[in-house]
Design an enzyme around this catalytic site. Structure first.
Site, PDB file in Angstrom:
ATOM      1  N   THR A  18     -90.581 -15.190  69.603  1.00  0.00           N
ATOM      2  CA  THR A  18     -89.393 -15.915  70.067  1.00  0.00           C
ATOM      3  C   THR A  18     -89.035 -15.593  71.511  1.00  0.00           C
ATOM      4  OG1 THR A  18     -88.478 -16.118  67.848  1.00  0.00           O
ATOM      5  CG2 THR A  18     -86.902 -16.163  69.647  1.00  0.00           C
ATOM      6  N   THR A  93     -90.478 -11.012  66.274  1.00  0.00           N
ATOM      7  CA  THR A  93     -89.737  -9.996  65.521  1.00  0.00           C
ATOM      8  C   THR A  93     -90.099  -9.972  64.036  1.00  0.00           C
ATOM      9  OG1 THR A  93     -87.943 -11.557  65.176  1.00  0.00           O
ATOM     10  CG2 THR A  93     -87.746 -10.064  67.059  1.00  0.00           C
ATOM     11  N   ASP A  94     -90.666 -11.068  63.551  1.00  0.00           N
ATOM     12  CA  ASP A  94     -90.930 -11.158  62.101  1.00  0.00           C
ATOM     13  C   ASP A  94     -91.805 -10.022  61.588  1.00  0.00           C
ATOM     14  OD1 ASP A  94     -89.469 -13.454  62.264  1.00  0.00           O
ATOM     15  OD2 ASP A  94     -91.110 -14.818  61.800  1.00  0.00           O
TER      16      ASP A  94
HETATM   17  N1  ASP Z   1     -88.522 -15.126  64.562  1.00  0.00           N
HETATM   18  C1  ASP Z   1     -89.645 -14.691  65.226  1.00  0.00           C
HETATM   19  C2  ASP Z   1     -89.367 -13.943  66.534  1.00  0.00           C
HETATM   20  O1  ASP Z   1     -88.341 -13.426  66.623  1.00  0.00           O
HETATM   21  C3  ASP Z   1     -90.785 -15.555  65.294  1.00  0.00           C
HETATM   22  C4  ASP Z   1     -91.974 -14.644  65.398  1.00  0.00           C
HETATM   23  O2  ASP Z   1     -92.018 -13.618  64.740  1.00  0.00           O
HETATM   24  O3  ASP Z   1     -92.821 -14.951  66.213  1.00  0.00           O
HETATM   25  O4  ASP Z   1     -90.133 -13.820  67.417  1.00  0.00           O
END
Ligand code: ASP
Length: 350
Positions: A18, A93-94
């Site tokens: 993200t 973050t995932d």
């Molecule tokens: N929600 C995720 C992020 O924060 C998407 C990912 O993991 O790429 O990056």
């Protein structure tokens, strides 16, 4: 002694996520910004007294990273670290709670290795990527952060890789360390440590994608369909049990039978506190399951336990070695019993 010039050099590895996502034109956002663009967009970074170099390593969402990516990242980081104060990894973050732990298992140098990302993409009001990246660079450059292993810096908090969890889908303070809290904070650009880990664990060989460890949750009314479906097709199993390490009574003999042939780890789906060892005596209790040969994950949550078992298998660990490693990593045994004596390399240990 390290070259003093190297102490202010930080290398930023961009993996996507993200923090690097922009609108696609066909709906939604997807990774597009390079590590160079991310760094250029951070107010105050030029005044941080750090020489930054960037490496565009991957450009994918966190969910698409795999074991080979992390092994390659570890290798690339290891090549940079003799010449840098520390490194920063930006990614989705995932899977930060997973990649950071894998990197921590492999990171045998004193320099800080910092993983960060963003919850709000750069097109959103109050995007958190720049602040997270600035704090991450400050931690990576900080002598105080040496020997912490791999840490996750997010929302100005510093979390140990083996404790940190993503606990929210959207809020900026999405990362928490249920067992022990954050190691410290970044404030006015300075690192403040409240505590340090009492031990670290290293594994010599990186994980590969050809090992399969299943993470099998149990739940109310579980009839064992999922367990039966995977048991013959994997190298090991982590059971995300309820409460302090419990499963429905009828699953206990099935898990015990599997544990005779392959490692079965008992973790708690609560992700806080430890799996117990001596409290409950009913069929399917932690006492029953441990007596049947399951191995306790202790304070390690199911996701981290899966990564540890996976990497142990990649290191050719036999059952006894896996049990010893989990006894230490779970927080229940003397760290001296860790099966590998990997020395921390680098100037501090000369
Ligand atoms: N929600 C995720 C992020 O924060 C998407 C990912 O993991 O790429 O990056």
């Amino acid at each position: 002694m390290s070259n003093p010039e190297s102490l202010s050099r930080v290398v930023v590895f961009g993996l996507g996520g993200t923090i690097a996502m922009t609108p696609t034109g066909s709906g939604g956002v997807a990774p597009s910004l390079t590590a160079e663009q991310l760094v250029a967009a951070v107010p105050g970074l030029n005044d941080a007294g750090v020489k930054l170099d960037v490496v565009q390593f991957r450009q994918i969402p966190g969910a698409s990273l795999n074991f080979a990516d992390i092994a390659a990242l570890h290798e690339a980081v290891a090549a940079e670290l003799p010449h840098a104060a520390g490194v920063v990894v930006t990614q989705g973050t995932d899977t930060i709670e997973e990649t950071s732990y894998l990197l921590d298992l492999l990171h045998d140098r004193p320099e800080p290795m910092v993983v960060t990302g963003a919850m709000r993409n750069p097109s959103m009001a109050g995007a958190d990527g720049p602040a997270n990246l600035l704090a991450a660079v400050q931690v990576a450059a900080s002598p105080q952060a040496r020997k912490l292993g791999c840490v996750v810096v997010f929302a100005d908090e510093i979390h140990a890789a083996r404790r940190v969890r993503k606990t929210h889908t959207t809020r900026c303070a999405a990362f928490e360390s249920p067992n022990g809290g954050p190691l410290g904070w970044v404030s006015e650009g300075h690192v403040h440590l409240a505590n340090r880990l009492s031990f670290r664990t290293f594994l010599p060989a990186p994980p590969t994608d050809d090992v399969r460890v299943a993470l099998v949750p149990t739940a109310l009314g579980d009839d064992g369909t999922v367990l039966d479906a995977v048991a013959d097709h994997v190298d090991g199993i982590v059971v995300a049990a309820v409460g302090a390490g419990h499963v429905p009574a009828h699953l206990a003999p099935r898990l015990g039978a599997i544990a005779e042939h392959k490692p079965v780890i008992l973790a708690s789906r609560t992700c806080g506190g430890t799996v117990l060892a001596e409290t409950y005596g009913f069929p399917g209790s932690e006492r029953d399951l441990l007596a049947r040969g399951l191995i306790s994950a202790g304070f390690l949550d199911p996701v981290k336990a899966r990564l540890l078992l996976h990497t142990l298998i990649c290191n050719q660990a036999d059952r006894d070695t896996i049990a010893s490693a989990f006894a230490v990593a779970s927080g229940h045994a003397d760290p001296a019993l860790w099966p590998w004596a990997v020395q921390m390399s680098g100037a501090d240990n000369a």
